[in-house]
Design a protein around this motif. Structure first.
Motif, PDB file in Angstrom:
ATOM      1  N   GLY A   1       0.993  -1.290  -0.101  1.00 33.85           N
ATOM      2  CA  GLY A   1      -0.026  -0.105  -0.128  1.00 33.85           C
ATOM      3  C   GLY A   1       0.730   1.348   0.161  1.00 33.85           C
ATOM      4  O   GLY A   1       0.453   2.151   0.636  1.00 33.85           O
ATOM      5  N   GLY A   2       2.201   1.157  -0.531  1.00 37.31           N
ATOM      6  CA  GLY A   2       2.855   2.264  -0.421  1.00 37.31           C
ATOM      7  C   GLY A   2       3.146   2.844   1.095  1.00 37.31           C
ATOM      8  O   GLY A   2       3.243   4.168   1.075  1.00 37.31           O
ATOM      9  N   LEU A   3       3.247   2.058   1.995  1.00 36.82           N
ATOM     10  CA  LEU A   3       3.216   2.320   3.297  1.00 36.82           C
ATOM     11  C   LEU A   3       4.457   3.110   3.630  1.00 36.82           C
ATOM     12  O   LEU A   3       4.316   4.176   4.313  1.00 36.82           O
ATOM     13  CB  LEU A   3       3.226   1.281   4.326  1.00 36.82           C
TER      14      LEU A   3
ATOM     15  N   ILE B   1      -2.252   1.804   8.000  1.00 36.03           N
ATOM     16  CA  ILE B   1      -2.325   1.090   9.363  1.00 36.03           C
ATOM     17  C   ILE B   1      -3.560   1.617   9.926  1.00 36.03           C
ATOM     18  O   ILE B   1      -3.962   0.666  10.862  1.00 36.03           O
ATOM     19  CB  ILE B   1      -1.135   1.789  10.044  1.00 36.03           C
ATOM     20  N   LEU B   2      -4.229   2.820   9.750  1.00 40.51           N
ATOM     21  CA  LEU B   2      -5.379   3.227  10.647  1.00 40.51           C
ATOM     22  C   LEU B   2      -6.456   2.214  10.112  1.00 40.51           C
ATOM     23  O   LEU B   2      -7.299   2.028  10.936  1.00 40.51           O
ATOM     24  CB  LEU B   2      -5.481   4.652  10.314  1.00 40.51           C
ATOM     25  N   ASP B   3      -6.510   1.946   9.038  1.00 41.25           N
ATOM     26  CA  ASP B   3      -7.432   1.101   8.608  1.00 41.25           C
ATOM     27  C   ASP B   3      -7.383  -0.117   9.219  1.00 41.25           C
ATOM     28  O   ASP B   3      -8.768  -0.739   9.589  1.00 41.25           O
ATOM     29  CB  ASP B   3      -7.527   0.824   7.014  1.00 41.25           C
ATOM     30  N   LEU B   4      -6.377  -0.888   9.273  1.00 37.88           N
ATOM     31  CA  LEU B   4      -5.897  -2.066  10.015  1.00 37.88           C
ATOM     32  C   LEU B   4      -6.417  -1.906  11.571  1.00 37.88           C
ATOM     33  O   LEU B   4      -7.237  -2.806  12.017  1.00 37.88           O
ATOM     34  CB  LEU B   4      -4.712  -2.519   9.763  1.00 37.88           C
TER      35      LEU B   4
ATOM     36  N   ASP C   1      -9.993  -3.685  13.697  1.00 35.83           N
ATOM     37  CA  ASP C   1      -9.440  -4.204  14.991  1.00 35.83           C
ATOM     38  C   ASP C   1      -8.498  -5.511  14.569  1.00 35.83           C
ATOM     39  O   ASP C   1      -8.359  -6.511  15.446  1.00 35.83           O
ATOM     40  CB  ASP C   1     -10.646  -5.378  15.564  1.00 35.83           C
ATOM     41  N   PHE C   2      -7.568  -5.250  13.694  1.00 32.04           N
ATOM     42  CA  PHE C   2      -6.178  -6.051  13.431  1.00 32.04           C
ATOM     43  C   PHE C   2      -5.262  -5.433  14.303  1.00 32.04           C
ATOM     44  O   PHE C   2      -5.118  -4.241  14.602  1.00 32.04           O
ATOM     45  CB  PHE C   2      -5.911  -6.096  11.963  1.00 32.04           C
TER      46      PHE C   2
ATOM     47  N   ALA D   1       9.254   6.786  12.445  1.00 29.17           N
ATOM     48  CA  ALA D   1       8.463   7.392  11.375  1.00 29.17           C
ATOM     49  C   ALA D   1       6.917   6.933  11.577  1.00 29.17           C
ATOM     50  O   ALA D   1       6.100   7.910  11.513  1.00 29.17           O
ATOM     51  CB  ALA D   1       8.911   7.196   9.985  1.00 29.17           C
ATOM     52  N   ILE D   2       6.847   5.508  12.009  1.00 36.23           N
ATOM     53  CA  ILE D   2       5.278   5.208  11.986  1.00 36.23           C
ATOM     54  C   ILE D   2       4.646   5.640  13.090  1.00 36.23           C
ATOM     55  O   ILE D   2       3.495   6.417  12.863  1.00 36.23           O
ATOM     56  CB  ILE D   2       5.217   3.801  12.033  1.00 36.23           C
ATOM     57  N   ALA D   3       5.128   5.927  14.183  1.00 38.27           N
ATOM     58  CA  ALA D   3       4.675   6.392  15.544  1.00 38.27           C
ATOM     59  C   ALA D   3       4.297   7.765  15.451  1.00 38.27           C
ATOM     60  O   ALA D   3       3.181   8.192  15.701  1.00 38.27           O
ATOM     61  CB  ALA D   3       5.654   6.468  16.556  1.00 38.27           C
TER      62      ALA D   3
END
Length: 298
Positions: free
Chosen positions: A131-133, A160-163, A167-168, A194-196
């Motif tokens: 997804g080009g994360l 990430i927010l969609d996952l 509830d994943f 970076a993700i945080a």
């Protein structure tokens, strides 16, 4: 009932009561766990880390795991007869090494998914390519080319927010692509940071092979439980911080300044270190906080 048995039960109740305000405070908040070091190699520690993260999920947190795999990559590089080349202390990642790194990291990734699933929590393992994360730019070391090593330039947080919304529990390996869709390895600490920042995490926890930040690296009694950003900068400026802790602490400062509430540096060799740090008043590692945040110890 024997007195000693009653005391044991009361002690357990006290632990749960002590955890209550932390569960309330961080309910539905995002916590990013950078998983690496010995805790990835030792099977008993690996099981305990996964138990900790799963428990966080089940009591209302929204955990995300970002994992490394350096020791495993080194093992497979050696098995394939590739002689590592280092530039300024950093391994140069050529095309063959990059191919091995991606295979190993994906293997580690699915192993972690399997462990989480076995505890009854739905996990999805992805790399930064999905997804080009994680979009990257080529990283240089003092102007020198170190191969397929990338620096995160952009995070597609919606993946990430969609996952999390579904509830994943996302488990992410630090592989990304540049504008030309070339594959790059990313330092796992950098990827976690970076993700945080991108998902506005409440907490970022680094599992390491040291107890935390020391005022004197040669004196374990100088472990610092809590540090403000200003205090952390002073330690760096005064020359107390060096080696691998320097980039890690700079990552912590950057994350705090980009909106992460607290960053924790923990000894992943200690059983259930995440729970001990997050759910107890004293904690066991070092917490880095914003200058205006109140210290729990005060």
């Amino acid at each position: 009932m024997p007195t000693e048995n009653m005391q044991e039960i009361m002690d357990k109740a006290q632990v749960l009561i002590e955890a209550l305000p932390y569960i309330q405070r961080f309910n539905r908040k995002i916590i990013v766990v950078k998983y690496g070091g010995s805790a990835m190699v030792d099977e008993a520690l690996k099981k305990q880390v996964i138990q900790d993260v799963t428990l966080l999920k089940l009591v209302g947190f929204k955990p995300i795991i970002v994992h490394g795999g350096g020791k495993e990559i080194s093992k497979w590089v050696e098995k394939n007869g590739i002689v590592p080349e280092f530039i300024n202390g950093l391994r140069k990642t050529d095309e063959a090494t990059m191919e091995i790194a991606e295979m190993v990291l994906n293997k580690v990734n699915k192993s972690l998914v399997q462990n989480v699933q076995s505890l009854g929590v739905n996990a999805i393992g992805i790399s930064g390519k999905d997804g080009g994360l994680l979009k990257v730019e080529k990283k240089l070391s003092n102007g020198q080319d170190i191969g397929f090593v990338g620096e995160v330039s952009d995070v597609n947080a919606q993946v990430i927010l969609d996952l999390l919304e579904k509830d994943f529990l996302p488990i992410i390996c630090p592989i990304g692509m540049d504008d030309n869709f070339e594959t790059y390895n990313i330092n796992a600490d950098d990827a976690a940071c970076a993700i945080a920042k991108a998902v506005n995490a409440e907490k970022l926890a680094f599992l390491t092979d040291i107890e935390g930040v020391y005022k004197d690296k040669d004196d374990p009694s100088t472990l610092i439980s809590e540090l403000t950003v200003e205090e952390a900068r002073e330690l760096i400026g005064d020359g107390y911080i060096g080696g691998g802790m320097l980039p890690k602490l700079n990552n912590c400062i950057d994350a705090i300044e980009q909106g992460v509430s607290r960053v924790h540096i923990l000894d992943g060799r200690i059983a259930h270190c995440l729970l001990l740090e997050i759910f107890t008043n004293k904690g066991i590692g070092t917490a880095i906080i914003g200058d205006k945040e109140q210290k729990f110890s005060e």
